[in-house]
Scaffold this active site. Structure first.
Site, PDB file in Angstrom:
ATOM      1  N   ASP A   1      47.751  72.312 141.157  1.00 36.75           N
ATOM      2  CA  ASP A   1      48.106  70.969 140.680  1.00 36.75           C
ATOM      3  C   ASP A   1      48.406  71.057 139.190  1.00 36.75           C
ATOM      4  OD1 ASP A   1      48.393  68.300 140.164  1.00 36.75           O
ATOM      5  OD2 ASP A   1      46.271  67.802 140.397  1.00 36.75           O
TER       6      ASP A   1
ATOM      7  N   GLU B   1      40.031  74.113 135.782  1.00 35.22           N
ATOM      8  CA  GLU B   1      40.829  73.237 134.916  1.00 35.22           C
ATOM      9  C   GLU B   1      40.669  73.704 133.476  1.00 35.22           C
ATOM     10  OE1 GLU B   1      42.873  70.800 132.791  1.00 35.22           O
ATOM     11  OE2 GLU B   1      42.960  70.426 134.953  1.00 35.22           O
TER      12      GLU B   1
ATOM     13  N   TYR C   1      51.143  61.579 145.643  1.00 40.05           N
ATOM     14  CA  TYR C   1      51.076  62.960 145.164  1.00 40.05           C
ATOM     15  C   TYR C   1      49.807  63.660 145.642  1.00 40.05           C
ATOM     16  CZ  TYR C   1      50.779  66.938 141.979  1.00 40.05           C
ATOM     17  OH  TYR C   1      50.658  68.198 141.455  1.00 40.05           O
TER      18      TYR C   1
ATOM     19  N   ASP D   1      42.016  65.633 137.002  1.00 31.69           N
ATOM     20  CA  ASP D   1      41.752  64.216 137.267  1.00 31.69           C
ATOM     21  C   ASP D   1      40.868  64.014 138.488  1.00 31.69           C
ATOM     22  OD1 ASP D   1      43.587  64.077 139.658  1.00 31.69           O
ATOM     23  OD2 ASP D   1      45.092  64.449 138.138  1.00 31.69           O
TER      24      ASP D   1
ATOM     25  N   TYR E   1      57.094  59.324 138.619  1.00 32.15           N
ATOM     26  CA  TYR E   1      57.469  60.671 138.211  1.00 32.15           C
ATOM     27  C   TYR E   1      58.973  60.709 137.914  1.00 32.15           C
ATOM     28  CZ  TYR E   1      52.937  62.722 139.469  1.00 32.15           C
ATOM     29  OH  TYR E   1      51.613  63.053 139.524  1.00 32.15           O
TER      30      TYR E   1
ATOM     31  N   SER F   1      50.881  70.657 135.597  1.00 31.33           N
ATOM     32  CA  SER F   1      51.882  69.831 134.934  1.00 31.33           C
ATOM     33  C   SER F   1      53.183  70.624 134.862  1.00 31.33           C
ATOM     34  CB  SER F   1      51.393  69.414 133.545  1.00 31.33           C
ATOM     35  OG  SER F   1      50.963  70.537 132.802  1.00 31.33           O
ATOM     36  N   ASP F   2      54.177  70.114 134.161  1.00 34.97           N
ATOM     37  CA  ASP F   2      55.483  70.767 134.104  1.00 34.97           C
ATOM     38  C   ASP F   2      55.408  72.119 133.385  1.00 34.97           C
ATOM     39  OD1 ASP F   2      57.021  68.692 135.395  1.00 34.97           O
ATOM     40  OD2 ASP F   2      56.650  67.480 133.611  1.00 34.97           O
TER      41      ASP F   2
END
Length: 323
Positions: A188, A138, A93, A118, A257, A190-191
């Site tokens: 980058d 972030e 990824y 991350d 994933y 998340s859903d």
């Protein structure tokens, strides 16, 4: 049968509430010692990993954060019950979402990362010697702190002197960015549930386009062709309305994933032509990249081009949004 009996015993003993709480946190209460990823984003299925030890559990202002040691994928980072990173397959990824856009343009100098707490995308961006400035925004500081503690091979990206970390809302950060600031933006996320919802909507893409220079590029996480074609349809339609250069969809394999694959939306603004399918920079043989971060584990020029080859069902749907 044994699992069903265990579930029945839990219900009969009045532990149903505890079982439900366990599922919500992502740890299966029916099969002790296993993490089961359950989400309305992929109804009717779950992916499970054996848990050796839970290393961290916390709740930030935005989400539940957990780290556990798995028996087969190393340490695993989980946000709101959904796997974000594992030590074993993170390279697929991180390398693809970064090098697909950056290897498609000449000498990128200013890069913005939205999300990516991350540090993995930062690690990969820092392989590019042409880059002079890397901003990352972030929203959740806990993700950054947890990554630095438990995933130092990812968080090494924060140590690069070119990196400026901004804790806050990526949508607001982009709105305040001067027009034409960046050569590349990497989203980058998340859903599209919870704090990441806005990052999949048209106003956000408009802010991205404004912040990019002419011929600048964006790469955003764009879900699974096996599970989320309805979401991908909307993303493609929005991007074709906003970005007047190239608009392409790519995908790759990430075993942990949902469905084992993840997609990327790659777009460029009006200006110098960007051919995403044919990289112009060969990073796998670049001495600066190898010396600074070691050899790449997943990305290469061949897999770059191959990632744009779509199954027929996906090609038809995505192609239908061309106009």
């Amino acid at each position: 049968m044994e699992a069903e009996a265990a579930a029945k015993r839990a219900r009969e003993s009045g532990d149903a509430a505890a079982a439900g709480a366990g599922e919500q946190a992502g740890i299966s209460a029916v099969i002790p010692g296993w993490f089961s990823e359950i989400s309305p984003m992929w109804p009717g299925e779950a992916h499970s990993l054996k848990v050796e030890k839970v290393l961290f559990q916390g709740k930030s202002d935005y989400q539940n954060v957990m780290v556990f040691q798995s028996s087969t994928y190393g340490k695993v980072l989980v946000l709101d019950g959904v796997i974000q990173v594992t030590e074993r397959d993170e390279c697929a990824y991180q390398e693809m979402i970064t090098h697909l856009p950056l290897c498609s343009i000449k000498d990128p100098k200013k890069v913005l990362v939205i999300g990516g707490g991350d540090g993995g995308v930062l690690r990969e961006v820092s392989r590019h010697s042409s880059v002079e400035q890397i901003d990352i925004c972030e929203i959740d500081k806990m993700v950054v702190d947890v990554s630095k503690q438990f995933f130092p091979h990812l968080a090494v990206g924060f140590e690069d002197p070119r990196v400026s970390l901004h804790i806050g809302d990526g949508v607001a950060f982009l709105k305040n960015a001067p027009e034409g600031t960046y050569d590349a933006v990497i989203v980058d996320s998340s859903d599209p549930i919870g704090p990441a919802q806005e990052l999949f909507e048209k106003p956000f893409f408009q802010s991205v386009a404004r912040a990019l220079r002419p011929g600048g590029v964006v790469c955003t996480q764009a879900e699974s062709i096996w599970l989320h074609m309805h979401i991908i349809e909307d993303i493609v339609a929005n991007c074709r309305q906003v970005f007047k250069g190239s608009v392409n969809y790519a995908w790759t394999t990430v075993p942990t994933y949902p469905s084992g694959v993840i997609g990327f939306m790659l777009c460029s603004t009006e200006g110098p032509t960007v051919d995403f399918q044919h990289p112009i920079f060969n990073i796998e043989d670049n001495e600066f990249s190898t010396k600074s971060k070691g050899p790449l584990k997943f990305y290469n020029s061949e897999i770059h081009s191959a990632s744009f080859c779509l199954p027929s069902f996906a090609k038809r749907v995505i192609g239908s949004k061309a106009n």
